[in-house]
Scaffold this motif. Structure first.
Motif, mmCIF file in Angstrom:
data_model
loop_
_atom_site.group_PDB
_atom_site.id
_atom_site.type_symbol
_atom_site.label_atom_id
_atom_site.label_comp_id
_atom_site.label_asym_id
_atom_site.label_seq_id
_atom_site.Cartn_x
_atom_site.Cartn_y
_atom_site.Cartn_z
ATOM 1 N N MET A 86 0.825 -1.207 0.000
ATOM 2 C CA MET A 86 0.000 0.000 0.000
ATOM 3 C C MET A 86 0.854 1.249 0.000
ATOM 4 O O MET A 86 0.520 2.243 -0.654
ATOM 5 N N LEU A 87 1.967 1.226 0.732
ATOM 6 C CA LEU A 87 2.871 2.375 0.765
ATOM 7 C C LEU A 87 3.465 2.635 -0.621
ATOM 8 O O LEU A 87 3.510 3.775 -1.092
ATOM 9 N N ILE A 88 3.905 1.558 -1.275
ATOM 10 C CA ILE A 88 4.422 1.690 -2.640
ATOM 11 C C ILE A 88 3.327 2.215 -3.567
ATOM 12 O O ILE A 88 3.557 3.091 -4.403
ATOM 13 N N GLY A 89 2.122 1.666 -3.405
ATOM 14 C CA GLY A 89 1.005 2.088 -4.246
ATOM 15 C C GLY A 89 0.661 3.557 -4.073
ATOM 16 O O GLY A 89 0.363 4.256 -5.052
ATOM 17 N N LEU A 90 0.717 4.063 -2.836
ATOM 18 C CA LEU A 90 0.421 5.468 -2.580
ATOM 19 C C LEU A 90 1.447 6.381 -3.235
ATOM 20 O O LEU A 90 1.101 7.360 -3.898
ATOM 21 N N VAL A 91 2.736 6.057 -3.033
ATOM 22 C CA VAL A 91 3.798 6.885 -3.608
ATOM 23 C C VAL A 91 3.738 6.873 -5.129
ATOM 24 O O VAL A 91 3.752 7.919 -5.788
ATOM 25 N N VAL A 92 3.630 5.669 -5.695
ATOM 26 C CA VAL A 92 3.559 5.547 -7.151
ATOM 27 C C VAL A 92 2.287 6.210 -7.673
ATOM 28 O O VAL A 92 2.299 6.897 -8.706
ATOM 29 N N GLY A 93 1.175 6.018 -6.951
ATOM 30 C CA GLY A 93 -0.094 6.590 -7.390
ATOM 31 C C GLY A 93 -0.066 8.100 -7.459
ATOM 32 O O GLY A 93 -0.558 8.703 -8.425
ATOM 33 N N VAL A 94 0.525 8.742 -6.460
ATOM 34 C CA VAL A 94 0.619 10.209 -6.465
ATOM 35 C C VAL A 94 1.483 10.684 -7.635
ATOM 36 O O VAL A 94 1.115 11.617 -8.360
ATOM 37 N N ILE A 181 -7.441 7.214 -8.280
ATOM 38 C CA ILE A 181 -8.092 7.729 -7.082
ATOM 39 C C ILE A 181 -7.521 9.098 -6.713
ATOM 40 O O ILE A 181 -8.259 10.041 -6.403
ATOM 41 N N VAL A 182 -6.193 9.214 -6.749
ATOM 42 C CA VAL A 182 -5.547 10.491 -6.436
ATOM 43 C C VAL A 182 -5.929 11.546 -7.463
ATOM 44 O O VAL A 182 -6.204 12.704 -7.114
#
Length: 296
Positions: A86-94, A181-182
């Motif tokens: 999830m942490l990787i997904g958040l950083v990559v997603g942003v 989502i972002v």
């Protein structure tokens, strides 16, 4: 049954109007809903009774392994994989969301290509590719591109273990969904906020980091909670490469004890418990975030 009486106002107060008949409001009969509810209750009770009396399920085995050390270790590994993913997904997603909204056509194209690939290829396939990454590149290293000059290299299997492969697969897959989502959260912030920040002398990047993203978090966090729960369940696919997670552990135990259904029920119970707790936490977080929003 409710009776409504029409009244007329006078100087002395409110009095019933004798010229108006009493109206009886009768609620609509919903026989279909009651019949459906009864059928569903009977079916649910029958299913529960059939499972409780099923001689093919050895409930003592479920009780024995439910809190076993190996199962608990697998549960911890599942949490670790989900949190890192999830942490990787958040950083990559942003980063991907900002790139997709950029005016730079190269960045925008690369962001759209990333989302297209990682949303289009099934997660199971991504896990298998990263789990067998050494078949593509036996060694990983740093060197000069387009030449044979390498400063140092290392065996791929040493760097990309099953745990690392699982976390990367979950994170990169999640990053594609978090990007959308972002992006939706950013678009939900009034454009005037960015214009005001730029008018104050901020750069586009500074305005995004200090003004836009903090306001977008109220929109981003609720679906992020849903994605975290979905990612937790999707982490069970790591068992295909023996990632030592909860699902891998119960499969190993079932292979030794020949109690496949019982061990699957152990895993199911733990997933249900964890997801229930996460749902409660998500609900409280959403209520806290919505305090400042006045519903119309």
């Amino acid at each position: 049954m409710t009776k409504t009486v029409a009244t007329s106002k006078s100087v002395t107060g409110t009095k019933p109007n004798p010229q108006v008949h009493l109206l009886e409001i009768v609620p609509r009969k919903r026989y279909g809903q009651w019949a459906t509810a009864v059928v569903l209750l009977i079916f649910s009770a029958s299913l529960a009774l059939a499972l409780a009396q099923n001689e093919n399920i050895h409930y003592a085995t479920i009780a024995e392994f439910f809190a076993a050390e190996a199962v608990l270790k697998g549960l911890v590994t599942t949490f670790q994989l989900t949190a890192i993913g999830m942490l990787i997904g958040l950083v990559v997603g942003v980063l991907v969301a900002v790139a997709k909204m950029s005016e730079n056509k190269v960045l925008k194209t690369l962001a759209e290509l990333y989302i297209w690939i990682f949303r289009g290829v099934p997660l199971l396939v991504q896990i298998l590719i990263l789990g067998n990454f050494a078949l593509l590149f036996p060694k990983l290293g740093v060197g000069i591109p387009f030449t044979d000059i390498m400063f140092f290299s290392v065996d791929t299997n040493i760097v990309i273990t099953t745990f690392v492969a699982g976390a990367l697969a979950l994170g990169l897959h999640e990053g594609a969904y978090m990007a959308e989502i972002v992006r939706g959260g950013i678009l939900g912030v009034d454009q005037g906020q960015e214009e005001a920040a730029i008018a104050l002398g901020m750069t586009g990047t500074l305005a995004m980091g200090r003004i836009i993203l903090p306001q977008a978090m109220r929109i981003i966090i609720p679906p992020t909670g849903n994605q975290f729960i979905s990612l937790l369940k999707a982490s069970s696919l790591i068992a295909i490469i023996s990632g030592h997670d909860l699902m891998s552990t119960v499969q190993n135990i079932s292979a030794q004890s020949y109690r496949t259904i019982e061990m699957l029920l152990v895993a199911s119970l733990w997933y249900l418990i964890v997801v229930t707790v996460l749902n409660i936490l998500q609900s409280k977080l959403e209520k806290r975030l919505s305090r400042s929003v006045r519903r119309k």
